[in-house]
Design a protein around this motif. Structure first.
Motif, short mmCIF file in Angstrom:
data_model
loop_
_atom_site.label_atom_id
_atom_site.label_comp_id
_atom_site.label_asym_id
_atom_site.label_seq_id
_atom_site.Cartn_x
_atom_site.Cartn_y
_atom_site.Cartn_z
N VAL A 34 -14.35 31.94 -42.33
CA VAL A 34 -14.37 31.34 -41.00
C VAL A 34 -15.69 30.59 -40.86
O VAL A 34 -16.75 31.20 -40.75
N LEU A 36 -18.33 28.50 -38.84
CA LEU A 36 -18.69 28.45 -37.42
C LEU A 36 -19.77 27.41 -37.16
O LEU A 36 -20.63 27.17 -38.02
N THR A 45 -14.67 26.99 -34.47
CA THR A 45 -14.25 27.34 -35.82
C THR A 45 -13.49 26.19 -36.45
O THR A 45 -12.84 25.40 -35.75
N TRP A 167 -16.08 40.23 -42.45
CA TRP A 167 -15.44 40.30 -41.12
C TRP A 167 -14.19 41.18 -41.10
O TRP A 167 -14.01 41.98 -40.19
N VAL A 186 -17.32 35.40 -42.52
CA VAL A 186 -17.76 34.38 -41.57
C VAL A 186 -19.04 33.76 -42.10
O VAL A 186 -19.82 34.40 -42.81
N THR A 231 -8.38 37.29 -35.55
CA THR A 231 -9.76 36.90 -35.82
C THR A 231 -10.29 35.97 -34.73
O THR A 231 -11.40 36.14 -34.23
N LEU A 235 -13.38 36.56 -32.13
CA LEU A 235 -14.51 35.63 -32.06
C LEU A 235 -14.69 35.03 -30.66
O LEU A 235 -15.79 34.59 -30.31
N VAL A 244 -22.36 36.28 -33.81
CA VAL A 244 -21.29 36.64 -34.75
C VAL A 244 -21.88 37.14 -36.06
O VAL A 244 -21.50 38.20 -36.58
#
Length: 278
Positions: A34, A36, A45, A167, A186, A231, A235, A244
């Motif tokens: 993921v 970010l 995302t 994660w 992540v 997920t 988030l 995060v």
């Protein structure tokens, strides 16, 4: 109890698996990342929409990721950050598997977004990966004519495992014909780097606030697989990327199971039969 209904052939396959008449397909090790970034209204995302022609998760919006390549376990790979043994402890995997998972996470992220979590040294990161030479390397990785270890070695780069955070851990339900044992990571978009529409398995890419993606999924505008949905839902509770990345996660393995609901076969999760969908 609700869940996702399994019509037709999948429903019959589910009955056969529960009755022991059919053996589930083994799940392949895979990694998902993921990516970010800080947006104007909070974290965003990076999502890709898989082509409708894909054999697995066709039309779904997903994070970059894919199966572990056997060459991802190459011991010659330049590495900085938590060791494969440390990652194995986090994800409940042996050292070789963990090495492959982290390598696959970084490689697949580059293949599917153009973002590379590597740098010339243990405390630096590549600033730009948008040139023609980078694109040639990306395509070579996808075609498997170039290994990730060889790419890093030729460019004098070090894989930055410290830029990743664990994660989640999801395993594809037993009824599926293609199954994956996937660890979710992540990572923040490195300074100076930017994603791009790289094509391949995706026909569309987008940056989205997690809450916005959830809203669109509930409205039927986009399709999210249960792991992606959950997920994004998790988030959506965070305001900053650093929040995060600073979260200490207990990694619990989740595998939606097959169950009969009111005479019909469904895929359900014991703790959330509707996968959070209202």
């Amino acid at each position: 109890m609700g869940g996702i209904p399994l019509p037709g052939e999948l429903g019959e396959r589910a009955r056969d698996i529960l009755a022991g008449r059919v053996e589930p397909v083994p799940a392949r090790d895979a990694a998902t990342v993921v990516i970010l970034r800080e947006g104007r209204e909070g974290i965003e995302t990076y999502l890709l929409r898989r082509k409708a022609s894909m054999a697995f998760a066709a039309g779904a919006y997903v994070f970059p990721g894919g199966s572990v390549d056997p060459r991802d376990t190459d011991h010659a790979l330049a590495w900085a950050g938590p060791s494969p043994a440390e990652w194995g402890s986090v994800f409940g995997a042996d050292e070789k598997t963990a090495r492959g998972l982290v390598c696959a996470a970084v490689r697949e992220t580059f293949e599917e977004s153009g973002v590379l979590l590597a740098g010339p040294s243990a405390d630096s990161v590549v600033a730009d990966t948008t040139g023609d030479d980078w694109e040639a390397d990306r395509l070579a990785l996808i075609e498997r004519s170039l290994s990730f270890a060889d790419l890093l070695d030729r460019r004098g780069l070090v894989l930055r495992s410290d830029l990743l955070r664990p994660w989640a851990h999801w395993i594809t339900p037993e009824v599926e014909h293609r199954r994956f044992d996937t660890r979710f990571f992540v990572a923040a978009l490195p300074p100076g780097q930017r994603t791009r529409d790289v094509g391949g398995e995706a026909d569309q890419v987008a940056w989205s606030r997690p809450a916005d993606a959830i809203t669109r999924a509930r409205a039927g505008e986009i399709f999210l697989m249960p792991p992606t949905y959950r997920t994004l839902n998790e988030l959506s509770a965070y305001e900053k990327v650093d929040d995060v990345l600073g979260t200490e996660r207990e990694i619990v393995t989740l595998m939606p199971r097959i169950a009969e609901v009111d005479g019909e076969m469904h895929i359900v999760l014991d703790d959330d039969y509707r996968f959070g969908v209202a």
